[in-house]
Scaffold this active site. Structure first.
Site, short mmCIF file in Angstrom:
data_model
loop_
_atom_site.label_atom_id
_atom_site.label_comp_id
_atom_site.label_asym_id
_atom_site.label_seq_id
_atom_site.Cartn_x
_atom_site.Cartn_y
_atom_site.Cartn_z
N SER A 212 0.77 -1.29 0.03
CA SER A 212 0.01 -0.01 -0.09
C SER A 212 0.90 1.35 -0.08
CB SER A 212 -0.65 -0.01 1.30
OG SER A 212 -1.76 -0.90 1.01
N ASP A 236 -11.32 -1.80 8.67
CA ASP A 236 -12.00 -1.84 7.71
C ASP A 236 -13.35 -2.24 8.09
OD1 ASP A 236 -10.24 -1.21 5.65
OD2 ASP A 236 -9.53 -3.08 5.26
#
Lengths: 414, 213, 172
Positions: A212, A236
Site C-alpha cells: 500500500s 475496515d
C-alpha cells in the site's frame, strides 16, 4: 481437531503460509487514513451486487414482453423482492461512489506513481468493466430510460471508422435496441461480475507485490509497518459499519431517489422522453460527449476522458515525492479538477441550452487541460518548490528514508 | 482531503436542490387504510372507466386491509386474483382521445415530482379566456377534468374536490410502492442494529489500535 | 469476522469479551441478512394466491368429467350417475381399500387429483374409471386403484362446497 485439519491441509496446500503472508503478517503502513478504506468497501459492494444479482436473476425474465412485468413481480410479489432489488439498484450507485472516492484518494496522494503504475492500470481496467456492467444492467428493467440510454450508448459506436452502422447493428442484434439486445445484455451482465472478480484478483496481486501507498507518499521504513490483521481488518470493518448505515438509509428510506422516474414507464421505441439523462455516475462523461459538436469527436473525447486517468503516471513529471499534501500547486489543481467534474456533472444533468453548452465546453477544455498541461505544471511546480526550499516535514521524510531507496526513486523518475 | 468531503456534501445538497425545480403543489399523502380505501372508491368511479392498474390485484387490496365486502362489490364477478383493468378497451380509448390512457399502477413514481405532480396535475385544470379547458401542469393533456376542479368556484366545493384528489393520490402512492410501510419499519430495525454494531466495531478498532501506543 | 484468531495475551479480558460480543452481534446480522435471500426462493404471493381454485360446477352433465387446474396440477371433477355411485359403493376398491363414502362429500361429485400415484402421469378417462398409459394402472369411478403398479388411490384434494354448484379446491 481444527488444528489437525489445518495441518492436514497445510501438507497439501499452503493455507497457513498464505494467510500469514497476505493477512496476519502482511506489512501495512500504520499511518493509513480512513481514505484507505474504500478499496475494501468496493470489494464488499461487489460481493453484495453478485449475491443480490443472482437472487434477482431467479425471478427476472430477459424478454421485451416480460421484463418490465417481471421487475414489478419482484417488487410486489416475491418475498423481500423489493429489498433485493433496491439493494441491487442502490448498490450500483454505491459501487461508483466508493470507486470514485478510491480513485480520488489515489490521485490526491499520488498513489499511482512509481512503482504502482500497474496497480493503477488494473484499477482503470476494473473501472471500465464496472461501467460496462452497470450500463448493461441498466437496460434490464426495460423502462424508458433503460431503452433510450441503451439506444444512445450503442449509437456511440457509429463513430467506428468504415463499419459504424454495421457495428451498431451487430451490437444490438437488431436494427433498434430490441429483444436480442436485451437477452445478450442480460447474459453479459451476469458474466461481467465474474470477470471483475478475476480483475480484482490481479489488482490484489499487484497491490501485495508493491504494498500500500500511504499519506506521506513515500515508502516507509519497516518499523512503520504493522500487520494487516488485526489492525486493518478492525479498521475496515468499522468503516464497513459506517458505510452500511449510509447505504441502509438509501435502501430503506429513499431508494427511488436513485431511480429516474421515467424508468417506471415501460420502454416505448416510438416515443423518447423529453429529458433523458444517464445515471449520475456517467454525467460528467456524458457532458463531455455533448460538448463536442462533432459526433465522432464527441465519442472520442468521451472515451478519452475516461482513459486520461491511466496516463497520469506519465503526465506527472514532478520528482517531489509525496502526494498533494506536500505539493501546493498539485493540491489546487486537484480541487479545481473535482470542481470541474461537478460542473460537468451539472451540465450533463440539465437539458442543453446554448448557455450550458458553453459552460460544458469550457469545463471540457479545463478537464483535458488539467491532464495535458500537467507535465508542464508539475515540472514548474518542482522547480518552484526547490527554489523556495522544500518544506521541513518533507526534508525530514527525505532524511528518514534509507539512501538506496532514494537513489532508485531518483533514477526512475529521471 | 477535508475540502474533498465538503465538496461531496455540497454536491449532494446541490443535486437535491436541483430535483425540486417545478412549481408543484405539495400534497401530504395519507398512508392509513381508510384514506386509501376512499381513494380506491374514487378511482373505481372516476378513473377506471379509462385507466387500468394492471399491477394491482383485488387480493392486494384485501391484503392491505381494505374491507373485503367493499372489494367484493368493486370486483363484481371477477376473481380475487384479477387485476384492476380499465372498463374501456385500449382501441376505444385510442379512438376517443387519440392516445391510450396510461396505466396508473406506477403513476405516483413515474413523473418528476411523483405524487405532487399527479396531484398538481389533477388540480391544474382551468378554463381559458376563450372558454376552452386547459391545464397548467400538462397543457397537452387529453384527459377531461374528471373531478370538476375548473368549474368549482366556491371554496367549500374546491376543498371537497381537493380532498378527493388527495384520497386518489394516497391510493396511487400505495399502489406504486405497496411495501413502503414495511420497508420503513424494517429500516428502523436495521439502522438500530447497525448503530449498535458500528459502535462495537469502533470499540474493537480502538482497543486493537491502542496496543500500538 | 474472524476476530477469534487474535492473540489476546497482553490486553486482558475486556477486549477478549468485546471481540467475542462483536463477533456474535455481527454473526447474528449476517444470519439475519440471509433471511430475505432464502425467503425470496419460497413461492411468491401470486403463486400462493393460486393455492385455491374456485370451480363452477354448473354445466357438467351427469356422467361427464371436467379437468381443472389447481396449484398447477390437474383435478378431475366427475359428476356421477346413480349407476356409477352404486358401482363405486359396491366394493372397497383394489390394492388400497377405502370405502367410497370416505372419498366424496356429496356422492354425486367425485373430486380427485389427476396424478397417478405411481410415477406422476395424468390418467385418461376410459370406460368406467381411468387408465394411466405410462405404466397401465387402472382406477375406478371412485378414483381407487384397481390394477397395475400404482400403490395408492388417486388423492382427494381438500375442497368445500361454497354454494350448491360451486366448490373451492384448496385450504383457505
Amino acid at each position: 481437531m481444527p488444528g489437525r485439519i489445518i495441518k492436514w491441509i497445510d501438507q497439501r496446500f499452503p493455507l497457513t503460509s498464505f494467510v500469514e503472508h497476505e493477512l496476519t503478517s502482511y506489512p501495512t503502513p500504520r499511518n493509513l487514513s480512513y481514505w484507505w478504506n474504500f478499496g475494501f468497501l468496493a470489494g464488499f459492494v461487489l460481493v453484495l451486487q453478485i449475491a443480490t444479482g443472482i437472487f434477482l436473476a431467479m425471478h427476472y425474465k430477459a424478454d421485451t414482453a416480460l421484463s418490465f412485468d417481471s421487475i414489478q413481480h419482484i417488487m410486489r410479489d416475491v418475498n423481500y423482492g423489493w429489498l433485493l432489488r433496491y439493494m441491487h439498484s442502490t448498490g450500483a450507485s454505491a459501487f461508483f461512489l466508493v470507486i470514485f472516492i478510491h480513485m480520488a484518494r489515489t490521485l490526491y496522494y499520488g498513489s499511482f506513481r512509481t512503482p504502482r503504475e500497474l496497480l493503477w492500470w488494473t484499477g482503470q481496467g476494473l473501472l471500465l468493466l464496472l461501467m460496462a456492467t452497470a450500463f448493461m444492467g441498466y437496460l434490464l428493467p426495460w423502462g424508458q430510460m433503460s431503452f433510450w440510454g441503451a439506444t444512445v450508448i450503442t449509437n456511440l459506436f457509429r463513430a467506428t471508422p468504415f463499419f459504424g452502422d454495421q457495428v451498431v447493428v451487430w451490437l444490438r442484434g437488431d436494427y433498434t435496441v430490441g429483444d436480442a439486445t436485451l437477452s445478450r445484455f442480460f447474459a453479459l451482465h451476469y458474466l461481467f461480475p465474474f470477470l471483475i472478480i478475476g480483475a480484482v484478483a490481479v489488482h490484489m496481486v499487484a497491490l501485495h507485490s508493491v504494498k500500500s501507498s500511504n499519506p506521506s507518499g513515500i515508502n516507509l521504513a519497516d518499523k512503520d509497518n504493522i500487520p494487516f490483521h488485526p489492525y486493518f481488518t478492525a479498521k475496515d470493518f468499522y468503516g464497513l459499519g459506517v458505510f452500511l448505515i449510509v447505504f441502509s438509509i438509501f435502501v430503506f428510506f429513499m431508494p427511488d431517489s436513485l431511480i429516474e422516474p421515467a424508468n417506471n414507464i415501460p420502454a416505448n421505441p416510438m416515443q423518447t422522453p423529453n429529458h433523458i439523462v444517464p445515471e449520475w455516475y456517467f454525467l460528467p462523461f456524458y457532458a463531455i460527449l455533448r460538448s463536442v459538436p462533432n459526433m465522432v469527436g464527441g465519442v472520442v473525447a468521451m472515451g478519452l476522458s475516461v482513459m486520461m486517468f491511466s496516463f497520469m503516471p506519465f503526465l506527472d513529471r514532478s520528482r517531489i515525492p509525496g502526494g498533494a499534501h506536500f505539493r501546493p500547486i498539485y493540491r489546487v489543481q486537484f480541487y479545481l479538477f473535482l470542481l470541474d467534474m461537478l460542473v460537468l456533472g451539472y451540465v450533463g444533468y440539465i437539458p442543453p441550452t446554448n448557455q450550458t453548452l458553453l459552460i460544458g465546453q469550457v469545463a471540457t477544455l479545463c478537464y483535458f487541460g488539467s491532464f495535458f498541461l500537467h507535465p508542464f505544471i508539475s515540472k514548474a511546480e518542482e522547480r518552484w518548490m526547490r527554489a523556495r526550499g522544500l518544506p521541513p516535514e518533507l526534508l525530514a521524510l527525505f532524511e528518514k528514508r534509507p539512501p538506496r531507496e532514494k537513489l532508485t526513486r531518483e533514477g526512475e523518475a529521471a | 482531503m477535508k475540502t474533498f468531503m465538503a465538496l461531496l456534501v455540497l454536491c449532494c445538497i446541490a443535486s437535491s436542490a436541483l430535483a425540486s425545480e417545478a412549481k408543484l403543489e405539495t400534497v401530504k399523502v395519507g398512508i392509513d387504510v381508510r384514506t386509501v380505501e376512499r381513494g380506491v372508491d374514487a378511482v373505481m368511479n372516476a378513473c377506471r372507466p379509462c385507466h387500468s392498474m394492471k399491477y394491482i390485484k383485488y387480493r392486494d387490496l384485501v391484503g392491505f386491509g381494505i374491507d373485503k365486502q367493499k372489494v367484493d362489490t368493486w370486483r363484481g364477478d371477477q376473481p380475487l386474483d384479477a387485476a384492476l383493468l380499465a372498463q374501456m378497451s385500449e382501441s376505444d380509448a385510442m379512438q376517443a382521445y387519440g392516445k391510450a390512457p396510461p396505466d396508473l399502477s406506477l403513476m405516483a413514481k413515474a413523473r418528476d415530482g411523483g405524487a405532487n405532480y399527479v396531484y398538481s396535475y389533477m388540480m391544474g385544470y382551468y378554463v381559458t379566456p376563450e372558454g376552452m379547458p386547459g391545464n397548467h401542469i400538462y397543457p397537452e393533456t387529453k384527459m377531461p377534468d374528471i373531478l370538476g376542479i375548473s368549474a368549482a368556484t366556491e371554496a367549500a366545493q374546491r376543498t371537497e374536490i381537493q380532498g378527493k384528489a388527495r384520497d386518489i393520490i394516497s391510493f396511487l402512492a400505495w399502489a406504486a410502492d405497496p411495501h413502503e410501510q414495511e420497508r420503513h419499519r424494517l429500516g428502523y430495525y436495521v439502522l438500530g442494529y447497525l448503530f449498535v454494531l458500528t459502535f462495537l466495531l469502533y470499540l474493537v478498532k480502538k482497543q486493537i489500535w491502542s496496543r500500538l501506543k | 469476522m474472524k476476530k477469534e484468531t487474535l492473540s489476546v495475551g497482553d490486553c486482558g479480558d475486556r477486549r477478549n469479551f468485546l471481540i467475542k460480543l462483536t463477533s456474535v452481534v455481527g454473526g447474528a446480522g449476517v444470519a439475519a441478512t440471509c433471511v430475505p435471500f432464502v425467503a425470496s426462493m419460497n413461492p411468491s404471493s401470486d403463486v400462493l394466491a393460486k393455492a385455491e381454485a374456485e370451480v363452477d360446477l354448473s354445466g357438467i352433465t351427469p356422467g361427464a368429467m371436467r379437468t381443472v387446474a389447481w396449484q398447477g396440477k390437474p383435478v378431475f371433477i366427475l359428476r356421477r350417475t346413480p349407476e356409477q355411485i352404486k358401482a363405486a359403493g359396491a366394493s372397497d376398491g383394489g390394492s388400497d381399500p377405502e370405502p367410497d363414502s370416505k372419498r366424496v362429500q356429496n356422492p354425486e361429485w367425485l373430486v380427485v387429483i389427476g396424478v397417478c400415484t405411481h410415477m406422476g402421469c395424468v390418467p385418461n378417462k376410459e370406460g368406467p374409471g381411468w387408465v394411466c398409459h405410462c405404466h397401465g394402472s387402472q382406477f375406478d369411478d371412485s378414483g381407487r386403484v384397481t390394477r397395475g403398479p400404482a400403490p395408492k388411490n388417486l388423492e382427494v384434494p381438500p375442497y368445500r362446497f361454497v354454494a350448491g354448484n360451486k366448490i373451492v379446491i384448496g385450504k383457505a
